[in-house]
Motif scaffolding. Structure first.
Motif, PDB file in Angstrom:
ATOM      1  N   THR A 216     -21.142  44.512 -35.230  1.00 36.83           N
ATOM      2  CA  THR A 216     -22.207  44.490 -34.235  1.00 36.83           C
ATOM      3  C   THR A 216     -22.250  43.138 -33.533  1.00 36.83           C
ATOM      4  N   PRO A 217     -22.863  43.062 -32.352  1.00 34.04           N
ATOM      5  CA  PRO A 217     -22.982  41.761 -31.685  1.00 34.04           C
ATOM      6  C   PRO A 217     -23.714  40.728 -32.545  1.00 34.04           C
ATOM      7  N   GLN A 218     -24.751  41.159 -33.268  1.00 33.65           N
ATOM      8  CA  GLN A 218     -25.490  40.222 -34.121  1.00 33.65           C
ATOM      9  C   GLN A 218     -24.622  39.737 -35.275  1.00 33.65           C
ATOM     10  N   GLY A 219     -23.865  40.670 -35.867  1.00 33.47           N
ATOM     11  CA  GLY A 219     -22.972  40.283 -36.939  1.00 33.47           C
ATOM     12  C   GLY A 219     -21.872  39.356 -36.454  1.00 33.47           C
ATOM     13  N   ALA A 220     -21.352  39.636 -35.267  1.00 29.17           N
ATOM     14  CA  ALA A 220     -20.304  38.790 -34.696  1.00 29.17           C
ATOM     15  C   ALA A 220     -20.825  37.387 -34.416  1.00 29.17           C
ATOM     16  N   ALA A 221     -22.059  37.282 -33.943  1.00 31.81           N
ATOM     17  CA  ALA A 221     -22.648  35.974 -33.645  1.00 31.81           C
ATOM     18  C   ALA A 221     -22.830  35.158 -34.923  1.00 31.81           C
ATOM     19  N   LEU A 222     -23.297  35.818 -35.990  1.00 35.64           N
ATOM     20  CA  LEU A 222     -23.460  35.102 -37.252  1.00 35.64           C
ATOM     21  C   LEU A 222     -22.107  34.696 -37.815  1.00 35.64           C
ATOM     22  N   HIS A 223     -21.128  35.582 -37.712  1.00 35.16           N
ATOM     23  CA  HIS A 223     -19.785  35.250 -38.197  1.00 35.16           C
ATOM     24  C   HIS A 223     -19.226  34.037 -37.456  1.00 35.16           C
ATOM     25  N   ALA A 224     -19.454  33.985 -36.163  1.00 32.53           N
ATOM     26  CA  ALA A 224     -18.967  32.849 -35.372  1.00 32.53           C
ATOM     27  C   ALA A 224     -19.653  31.547 -35.757  1.00 32.53           C
ATOM     28  N   ALA A 225     -20.862  31.655 -36.308  1.00 32.92           N
ATOM     29  CA  ALA A 225     -21.622  30.458 -36.684  1.00 32.92           C
ATOM     30  C   ALA A 225     -21.221  29.906 -38.048  1.00 32.92           C
ATOM     31  N   LEU A 226     -20.488  30.685 -38.848  1.00 37.18           N
ATOM     32  CA  LEU A 226     -20.113  30.233 -40.185  1.00 37.18           C
ATOM     33  C   LEU A 226     -19.130  29.073 -40.105  1.00 37.18           C
ATOM     34  N   ARG A 227     -19.340  28.103 -40.960  1.00 35.40           N
ATOM     35  CA  ARG A 227     -18.468  26.926 -40.998  1.00 35.40           C
ATOM     36  C   ARG A 227     -17.589  26.888 -42.250  1.00 35.40           C
ATOM     37  N   GLY A 228     -18.057  27.498 -43.324  1.00 36.11           N
ATOM     38  CA  GLY A 228     -17.311  27.372 -44.563  1.00 36.11           C
ATOM     39  C   GLY A 228     -17.564  28.518 -45.521  1.00 36.11           C
ATOM     40  N   ASP A 229     -17.045  28.339 -46.720  1.00 37.59           N
ATOM     41  CA  ASP A 229     -17.076  29.363 -47.764  1.00 37.59           C
ATOM     42  C   ASP A 229     -17.252  28.610 -49.082  1.00 37.59           C
ATOM     43  N   LEU A 230     -18.244  29.019 -49.872  1.00 40.56           N
ATOM     44  CA  LEU A 230     -18.568  28.273 -51.087  1.00 40.56           C
ATOM     45  C   LEU A 230     -18.166  28.971 -52.375  1.00 40.56           C
ATOM     46  N   HIS A 231     -17.342  30.015 -52.294  1.00 38.23           N
ATOM     47  CA  HIS A 231     -16.943  30.719 -53.522  1.00 38.23           C
ATOM     48  C   HIS A 231     -15.517  31.237 -53.343  1.00 38.23           C
ATOM     49  N   THR A 232     -14.548  30.507 -53.888  1.00 40.22           N
ATOM     50  CA  THR A 232     -13.136  30.890 -53.777  1.00 40.22           C
ATOM     51  C   THR A 232     -12.403  30.510 -55.058  1.00 40.22           C
ATOM     52  N   HIS A 233     -11.276  31.181 -55.291  1.00 37.78           N
ATOM     53  CA  HIS A 233     -10.491  30.953 -56.507  1.00 37.78           C
ATOM     54  C   HIS A 233      -9.028  30.699 -56.169  1.00 37.78           C
ATOM     55  N   THR A 234      -8.383  29.898 -57.010  1.00 35.25           N
ATOM     56  CA  THR A 234      -6.969  29.581 -56.847  1.00 35.25           C
ATOM     57  C   THR A 234      -6.202  30.045 -58.083  1.00 35.25           C
ATOM     58  N   ASP A 235      -4.889  29.800 -58.078  1.00 32.48           N
ATOM     59  CA  ASP A 235      -4.087  30.183 -59.226  1.00 32.48           C
ATOM     60  C   ASP A 235      -4.339  29.302 -60.446  1.00 32.48           C
ATOM     61  N   ALA A 236      -5.242  28.327 -60.317  1.00 33.91           N
ATOM     62  CA  ALA A 236      -5.633  27.561 -61.490  1.00 33.91           C
ATOM     63  C   ALA A 236      -6.442  28.421 -62.458  1.00 33.91           C
ATOM     64  N   SER A 237      -7.150  29.435 -61.928  1.00 32.26           N
ATOM     65  CA  SER A 237      -7.821  30.393 -62.812  1.00 32.26           C
ATOM     66  C   SER A 237      -7.230  31.772 -62.546  1.00 32.26           C
ATOM     67  N   ASP A 238      -7.963  32.667 -61.904  1.00 36.07           N
ATOM     68  CA  ASP A 238      -7.436  34.028 -61.732  1.00 36.07           C
ATOM     69  C   ASP A 238      -7.081  34.372 -60.294  1.00 36.07           C
ATOM     70  N   GLY A 239      -6.961  33.369 -59.420  1.00 37.99           N
ATOM     71  CA  GLY A 239      -6.483  33.616 -58.074  1.00 37.99           C
ATOM     72  C   GLY A 239      -4.968  33.737 -58.057  1.00 37.99           C
ATOM     73  N   SER A 240      -4.433  34.140 -56.906  1.00 42.77           N
ATOM     74  CA  SER A 240      -2.985  34.370 -56.819  1.00 42.77           C
ATOM     75  C   SER A 240      -2.239  33.283 -56.051  1.00 42.77           C
ATOM     76  N   ALA A 241      -2.949  32.331 -55.464  1.00 42.51           N
ATOM     77  CA  ALA A 241      -2.289  31.347 -54.603  1.00 42.51           C
ATOM     78  C   ALA A 241      -2.737  29.932 -54.963  1.00 42.51           C
ATOM     79  N   PRO A 242      -1.873  28.949 -54.763  1.00 42.71           N
ATOM     80  CA  PRO A 242      -2.266  27.559 -54.991  1.00 42.71           C
ATOM     81  C   PRO A 242      -3.300  27.109 -53.967  1.00 42.71           C
ATOM     82  N   VAL A 243      -3.996  26.048 -54.309  1.00 43.08           N
ATOM     83  CA  VAL A 243      -5.090  25.589 -53.461  1.00 43.08           C
ATOM     84  C   VAL A 243      -4.602  25.253 -52.056  1.00 43.08           C
ATOM     85  N   GLN A 244      -3.369  24.742 -51.930  1.00 44.95           N
ATOM     86  CA  GLN A 244      -2.861  24.379 -50.609  1.00 44.95           C
ATOM     87  C   GLN A 244      -2.804  25.592 -49.685  1.00 44.95           C
ATOM     88  N   GLU A 245      -2.380  26.736 -50.212  1.00 51.48           N
ATOM     89  CA  GLU A 245      -2.296  27.941 -49.379  1.00 51.48           C
ATOM     90  C   GLU A 245      -3.683  28.472 -49.034  1.00 51.48           C
TER      91      GLU A 245
END
Length: 345
Positions: free
Chosen positions: A99-128
């Motif tokens: 939706t236009p409202q959802g798109a506007a909020l998505h465009a306003a996002l700057r970052g992400d505070l919950h992600t995982h790397t291959d150091a635990s159960d993610g599949s990629a190194p932090v660099q990727e």
């Protein structure tokens, strides 16, 4: 075009296919096959790679099978890659439903505070993970691998987490001005305490507290457990609060006094996570409304375990705007320095 240009185009194509497979939750083996091929192709001398392609011998390279060899050959020749075209079309069709409202909020996002790397159960190194976030136009990414009690997810001991902090410190100047935030998804233990050394938690930029065990415990006990975690001054975000799973791996939500927990979140400055994993979509709409009514801030997070999953935030934006949540109440629309200040509240 030079041989090096052809090589770079092939690597980019392989990585884009892997990214889109991860985004649509294809089997992990498929996306990892394309990423492994990309790493192999990237390491080759451009002239040798061109010679192998001309001879039809790309499968002589380690981690390059018939499918990935076909992609490399087509990309290097500047020809269309049907696998990529099909994935791009499906992604575009999905994005068109925003939706236009959802798109506007998505465009306003700057970052992400919950992600995982291959150091635990993610599949990629932090660099990727970081490079994918940069490619999405983000300004920062918090690396929040699991804490030690969650052994099934290869949670980080204090020593391993300190080693990761050193790794992030070395990476930051390389990717600046993009900011890599240190963090953890810390397990909320049965008594509500946080599963990591308190002094080490004090050093982190972001602490996401999540319940991963004994999800069916009594409602009163679960409420007490969550209130203890929320009242801990080191907690910044309450992660996937019900622990539910939807879809094929259905798991019912935990039961707790949502109003009491969200009132405590509002009182103690803890953001309620809108978890964007398609198999979580947590909290459910009825509880998200309780959080809104309690005056909570939210954070819209991917809970990504692979680079392509970082692109899941649109669904969280749609869930937020359905409840009248604007950018002013979303922590991840704020710059990194404000996120760090919040963690030091």
């Amino acid at each position: 075009m030079s041989a090096q240009d052809d090589q770079e185009r092939a690597v980019a194509t392989l990585r884009r296919i892997a990214f889109l497979l991860e985004r649509e939750q294809a089997g992990r083996y498929r996306s990892e096959a394309y990423r492994a091929a990309a790493r192999t192709v990237e390491r080759q001398d451009p002239a040798r790679l061109a010679a192998l392609a001309a001879a039809g011998s790309l499968t002589d390279l380690p981690a390059v099978g018939s499918s990935t060899a076909g992609v490399v050959s087509r990309a290097m020749a500047g020809r269309a890659v049907p696998t990529l075209d099909e994935l791009e079309a499906r992604a575009a069709e999905q994005d068109a439903g925003l939706t236009p409202q959802g798109a506007a909020l998505h465009a306003a996002l700057r970052g992400d505070l919950h992600t995982h790397t291959d150091a635990s159960d993610g599949s990629a190194p932090v660099q990727e993970m970081v490079l994918a976030a940069v490619g999405l136009g983000r300004e920062y990414l918090a690396v929040t691998d699991h804490s030690p009690r969650l052994t099934v997810a290869h949670g980080l001991s204090a020593a391993r987490l300190r080693a990761q902090l050193d790794q992030l410190a070395a990476l930051r100047p390389v990717v600046a001005p993009f900011e890599v935030l240190s963090g953890i998804e810390v397990d909320v233990l049965e008594d509500g305490t946080l599963d990591q050394d308190p002094e080490l938690l004090d050093e982190l930029d972001v602490v996401v507290a999540s319940v991963h065990s004994k999800l069916r415990m009594d409602r009163t006990a679960m409420t007490r457990r969550m209130l203890t975690a929320v009242r801990d001054p080191r907690t910044d975000v309450l992660g996937h609060c019900t622990g539910r799973q939807v879809g094929d791996k259905h798991r019912p939500p935990s039961e707790f006094d949502a109003r009491a927990v969200f009132d405590a979140c509002a009182e103690h400055g803890v953001a309620v996570e809108i978890n964007c994993r398609p198999d979580r979509l947590d909290p459910p709409h009825e509880l998200l409304q309780v959080a809104v009514d309690a005056g909570c801030d939210v954070t819209i997070d991917s809970d990504a375990h692979a680079p392509g999953q970082l692109d899941w935030l649109r669904v969280g934006c749609e869930r937020a705007v359905a409840h009248g949540i604007g950018p002013e109440r979303v922590v991840t629309t704020r710059p990194a320095h404000e996120v760090r200040q919040r963690a030091r509240r």
